[in-house]
Design an enzyme around this catalytic site. Structure first.
Site, mmCIF file in Angstrom:
data_model
loop_
_atom_site.group_PDB
_atom_site.id
_atom_site.type_symbol
_atom_site.label_atom_id
_atom_site.label_comp_id
_atom_site.label_asym_id
_atom_site.label_seq_id
_atom_site.Cartn_x
_atom_site.Cartn_y
_atom_site.Cartn_z
ATOM 1 N N ASP A 6 34.182 -36.600 -40.102
ATOM 2 C CA ASP A 6 33.846 -35.416 -39.292
ATOM 3 C C ASP A 6 34.985 -34.413 -39.465
ATOM 4 O O ASP A 6 36.160 -34.756 -39.310
ATOM 5 C CB ASP A 6 33.707 -35.830 -37.814
ATOM 6 C CG ASP A 6 33.201 -34.683 -36.936
ATOM 7 O OD1 ASP A 6 32.126 -34.822 -36.338
ATOM 8 O OD2 ASP A 6 33.893 -33.652 -36.842
ATOM 9 N N ASP A 105 29.003 -30.708 -40.484
ATOM 10 C CA ASP A 105 30.395 -31.146 -40.672
ATOM 11 C C ASP A 105 30.595 -32.656 -40.601
ATOM 12 O O ASP A 105 31.691 -33.123 -40.371
ATOM 13 C CB ASP A 105 31.323 -30.419 -39.690
ATOM 14 C CG ASP A 105 31.337 -31.058 -38.319
ATOM 15 O OD1 ASP A 105 30.301 -31.629 -37.919
ATOM 16 O OD2 ASP A 105 32.383 -30.989 -37.659
ATOM 17 N N GLU A 106 29.518 -33.389 -40.827
ATOM 18 C CA GLU A 106 29.609 -34.849 -40.759
ATOM 19 C C GLU A 106 28.850 -35.499 -41.894
ATOM 20 O O GLU A 106 27.782 -35.044 -42.264
ATOM 21 C CB GLU A 106 28.929 -35.362 -39.481
ATOM 22 C CG GLU A 106 29.661 -35.086 -38.230
ATOM 23 C CD GLU A 106 28.796 -35.363 -37.009
ATOM 24 O OE1 GLU A 106 27.867 -36.179 -37.088
ATOM 25 O OE2 GLU A 106 29.062 -34.719 -35.992
#
Ligand code: DCP
Ligand code: CA
Ligand code: CA
Length: 359
Positions: A6, A105-106
């Site tokens: 993340d 974002d992961e």
């Protein structure tokens, strides 16, 4: 064995590294909803801003009151963050057996084969990945390594910021037990308020609930998830492709209302989140719909065609117009929940980078 990555304070971090004059200042990326200059909510805040109590979802006005005058407020640039995200994902793809993009974002990476089943080698790989992302793109991230996705995600969260946390199979139970129950991903706010009410504080407390009790409250599927995940035993293969036909987000309003401004402001993060998900997967929608749910659960929807590349600001305007019409036509309807739905998804043309990591 999986690695979960993340990116730290993602949108705010991208802005920070691209403009050195922002360094050392509280920075807030905002979704402006367009009604007045300051209407809208915080999308991402750097750690300096968080120190002052600012967080995602907070009204911009409130963030302005909390922060000193040197603070930086910027509008979201989703397309740009999506481009940065794609570069990160390309790096991750290179270092894993399989990987799946979970949000802008992961990502979750299956690495068992890559590291020959060794947690030490997985840690070395994680250090390398962190370095490559830092040197190539300037970004800090946090990584969790664990036997399955849920534990790896919790480990990545626990490692924030700029951290790395490994949880070996024999450490899973002790790692999870003392964590607040809210650290378990995938359970909504309503479920939490119920759990709080029956005295559940930690993941350990959660794991002591009989599955029958969970099933009565949450239904079978979710009960099974909570039962297994709270023991660190929820496992699923990491499939590369997630194909979806639509992206929708529904939120519960703070209070029942017919006020368009209130509904639209509350929905800004949901619109942002849905668009970010599309962007991250290089998809675009051709229809945008709204969902209105009354206190008695009566549900009304409206939708309209949108043009490719609709910006978040335009999307917010369309959402506002649709709600405005809907509330006029449904004179007596008081909203309890509200949502947005992007559908008619198409692969974005002219950008085939997606295939470089999703295939
Ligand atoms: N986001 C948003 N609105 C929210 C939550 C998130 O617009 N309510 C966007 C902005 C974030 C990005 O999604 O930068 C990723 O969300 P995270 O929850 O991972 O939050 P951050 O990356 O900002 O912070 P953290 O360092 O806690 O991961
Ligand atoms: Ca993040
Ligand atoms: Ca995230």
């Amino acid at each position: 064995m999986v690695m979960f990555l993340d990116l730290d304070y993602f949108f705010a971090q991208v802005e920070e590294i691209e403009n050195p004059s922002y360094l050392g200042r509280p920075l807030v990326v905002c979704v402006y909803s367009g009604r007045t200059e300051d209407s809208g909510v915080v999308s991402s805040a750097n750690y300096l801003a968080r120190k002052h109590g600012v967080k995602a979802g907070m009204p911009i006005k409130r963030a302005k009151r909390l922060l000193p005058s040197e603070a930086v407020f910027l509008p979201v640039r989703l397309e740009h963050y999506a481009e940065v995200s794609r570069r990160v994902m390309t790096i991750l793809k290179k270092h894993s057996d399989r990987m799946r993009v979970e949000s802008i974002d992961e990502a979750v990476m299956e690495v068992t084969e890559t590291v020959g089943g060794s947690f030490e080698r997985a840690e070395e790989l994680a250090v390398m990945v962190k370095r490559e992302i830092r040197q190539g793109l300037g970004l800090k991230c946090s990584i969790g390594i664990a036997p399955n996705r849920v534990v790896a995600k919790i480990a990545a969260d626990a490692a924030k910021p700029d951290g790395l946390k490994t949880v070996r199979p024999e450490e899973v139970a002790d790692f999870l037990k003392p964590l607040p129950a809210t650290a378990l991903p995938g359970i909504g706010a309503k479920a939490w308020s119920y759990l709080e009410g029956i005295g559940v504080k930690t993941i350990g407390d959660l794991s002591s609930l009989p599955i029958e009790v969970l099933a009565k409250v949450f239904g079978g599927k979710k009960a099974r998830y909570i039962y297994l995940a709270s023991r660190g035993e929820f496992d699923e293969p990491i499939e590369e492709k997630t194909t979806f036909k639509q992206v929708s987000r529904i939120i519960t309003l703070k209070q029942n209302t017919r006020d368009v401004d209130e509904v639209v402001s509350a929905l800004a993060p949901a619109v942002n989140d849905a668009l970010a998900r599309l962007e991250a997967n290089n998809l675009e929608a051709t229809t945008l719909g709204i969902i209105a749910i009354a206190a008695d659960l009566r549900t009304v929807t409206r939708q309209t065609q949108i043009r490719p590349g609709t910006s978040i600001e335009e999307a917010m305007r369309i959402v506002r117009n649709l709600f405005s019409e809907l509330l006029q036509e449904e004179g007596g309807m008081v909203l309890r929940r509200a949502g947005v739905r992007f559908a008619g998804l198409k692969q974005r043309l002219g950008q085939s980078r997606l295939s470089s990591y999703l295939q």
